[in-house]
Enzyme design. Sequence first.
Site, mmCIF file in Angstrom:
data_model
loop_
_atom_site.group_PDB
_atom_site.id
_atom_site.type_symbol
_atom_site.label_atom_id
_atom_site.label_comp_id
_atom_site.label_asym_id
_atom_site.label_seq_id
_atom_site.Cartn_x
_atom_site.Cartn_y
_atom_site.Cartn_z
ATOM 1 N N ASP A 90 -27.610 25.807 22.549
ATOM 2 C CA ASP A 90 -27.922 26.798 21.854
ATOM 3 C C ASP A 90 -28.155 28.205 22.853
ATOM 4 O OD1 ASP A 90 -28.527 25.042 20.000
ATOM 5 O OD2 ASP A 90 -30.714 25.148 20.377
ATOM 6 N N LYS A 111 -27.868 23.800 13.715
ATOM 7 C CA LYS A 111 -27.194 23.172 15.030
ATOM 8 C C LYS A 111 -25.744 22.726 14.726
ATOM 9 C CE LYS A 111 -28.249 21.624 19.267
ATOM 10 N NZ LYS A 111 -29.200 22.113 20.196
ATOM 11 N N GLY A 140 -41.357 19.704 -4.133
ATOM 12 C CA GLY A 140 -42.367 19.886 -3.282
ATOM 13 C C GLY A 140 -43.544 18.830 -3.459
ATOM 14 N N GLU A 166 -29.405 16.615 -3.724
ATOM 15 C CA GLU A 166 -29.009 17.060 -2.466
ATOM 16 C C GLU A 166 -29.137 15.748 -1.358
ATOM 17 O OE1 GLU A 166 -33.479 18.034 -2.318
ATOM 18 O OE2 GLU A 166 -31.665 17.891 -3.845
ATOM 19 N N HIS A 177 -33.539 14.514 -7.108
ATOM 20 C CA HIS A 177 -32.860 15.317 -5.983
ATOM 21 C C HIS A 177 -31.405 15.076 -5.678
ATOM 22 C CE1 HIS A 177 -36.698 16.514 -4.518
ATOM 23 N NE2 HIS A 177 -37.317 15.442 -4.941
ATOM 24 N N CYS A 186 -37.122 19.262 -9.479
ATOM 25 C CA CYS A 186 -38.238 18.258 -9.183
ATOM 26 C C CYS A 186 -39.456 19.215 -9.585
ATOM 27 C CB CYS A 186 -38.348 17.587 -8.056
ATOM 28 S SG CYS A 186 -39.581 16.251 -7.929
ATOM 29 N N TYR A 187 -40.165 19.726 -8.584
ATOM 30 C CA TYR A 187 -41.273 20.606 -8.917
ATOM 31 C C TYR A 187 -40.926 21.775 -9.141
ATOM 32 C CZ TYR A 187 -45.566 23.487 -7.565
ATOM 33 O OH TYR A 187 -46.493 24.603 -7.790
#
Length: 447
Positions: free
Chosen positions: A238, A388, A60, A181, A179, A91-92
């Site tokens: 969708d 999606k 964050g 990811e 990070h 991280c945060y």
Amino acid sequence: MDPKAVKTDLVLILDFGSQYTHLITRRFRSLSVFSLCISGTSPLSTITSLNPKVVILSGGPHSVHADNSPSFADGFVEWAQSNGVFVLGICYGLHLLVQRLGGEVRVGEKQEYGRMEIEVEKSCGIFGGKVGDRQVVWMSHGDEAATLPNGFEVVARSQQVAVAAVEDKYRRFFGLQYHPEVTHSPEGMETLRSFLFEVCGVNAGWKMEDVMDEEIKVINNMVGPDDHVICALSGGVDSTVAATLVHKAIGDRLHCVFVDNGLLRYKERERVMETFERDLHLPVTCVDATEQFLSKLKGVVDPELKRKIIGKEFICVFDAFAKELENNLGKKPVFFVEGTLYPDVIESCPPPGTGRTHSHTIKSHHNVGGLPKDMKLKLIEPLKLLFKDEVRQLGRILTVPYSFLKRHPFPGPGLAVRVLGDVTEDNALDTLRQVFWYLLEEVQACV
């Protein structure tokens, strides 16, 4: 889909405002592990009710030293320990874990941002036991862990000798300063894979076929045997997948309406209706409201005003359809289907620590824009926990034609927001239709 009905281990992400929140969630799902994201400041009762096996504390933009910086609920650490829950702070999230457990977090002397090299200093499961292994990762932090809580040890450091990874095996607490990811951390996915399967022992058993079966059960339990359901089809992926799923569950008690507002692409109406009727066998009523929409848009130039006019007219058309359906059925429809996706759900909540009670409005939403209050329909949102690409995967299982699932995205207000100025002047809509048709042909030829 009820998260509690998912039969695999749940990974729960507590979101503290990271710009990578969606990405973290998607990374775990790509490993066939069901993951959910909720606010980092959620009550402990919300977290415990979901019964996660693993909790991720996201990154964050905050500092733990700032006033009103967001944090997890009181009692979270004790609950995780007593229930054997694995916790990974990123991280945060790492700073929170260190601070709340009695360590020290301070402003770093050398703040790290961008690609950095780290070195594994101690054998641990999260890195597969590769002592001395070096890898490039993506750093983005100003604070750093200066003193670790009792029980923690450093397992990796950056080139600047800053803490890059920590663990407390006994209490099942772990932390990464970078990070994993993002693609900028090339070995990050392998690190997450190792953490999930080798360290936490998570079972990878989440499949889209199970999602379909579970959602059909949910719909059948929700919709009574004599209830009728309505759905406004936009022609997009969708709403089409949502309608197909509901139709599979309740058959022709689903009533769909497709509105031609005069702002569609070249031969859009013909192609979409053919797919609905020939391939999906959906019960769809096509309403030609071209004159109604274009007469309201005449002379309108401002894009946001166009959106609001279009949203209002959609409601009018939809309201008329619902009343006519009620007259034909002799009873009111009870439910309304929406193709809400998981990013819509996440983005509808303000980031923790912002002090806002709602998100900022960038533009009005491209969907219908809200139901008339006197209709009092209950919502069915069968896709609200899916991304999606997962919706497209579900669509393939439901035999929605691949050519339809890969359709080029198109805004809800249609060509109105792509015409600069009055859409009714100088044959602008027909000209734009031709342009887009040729453009799409070229794009598809290159795929």
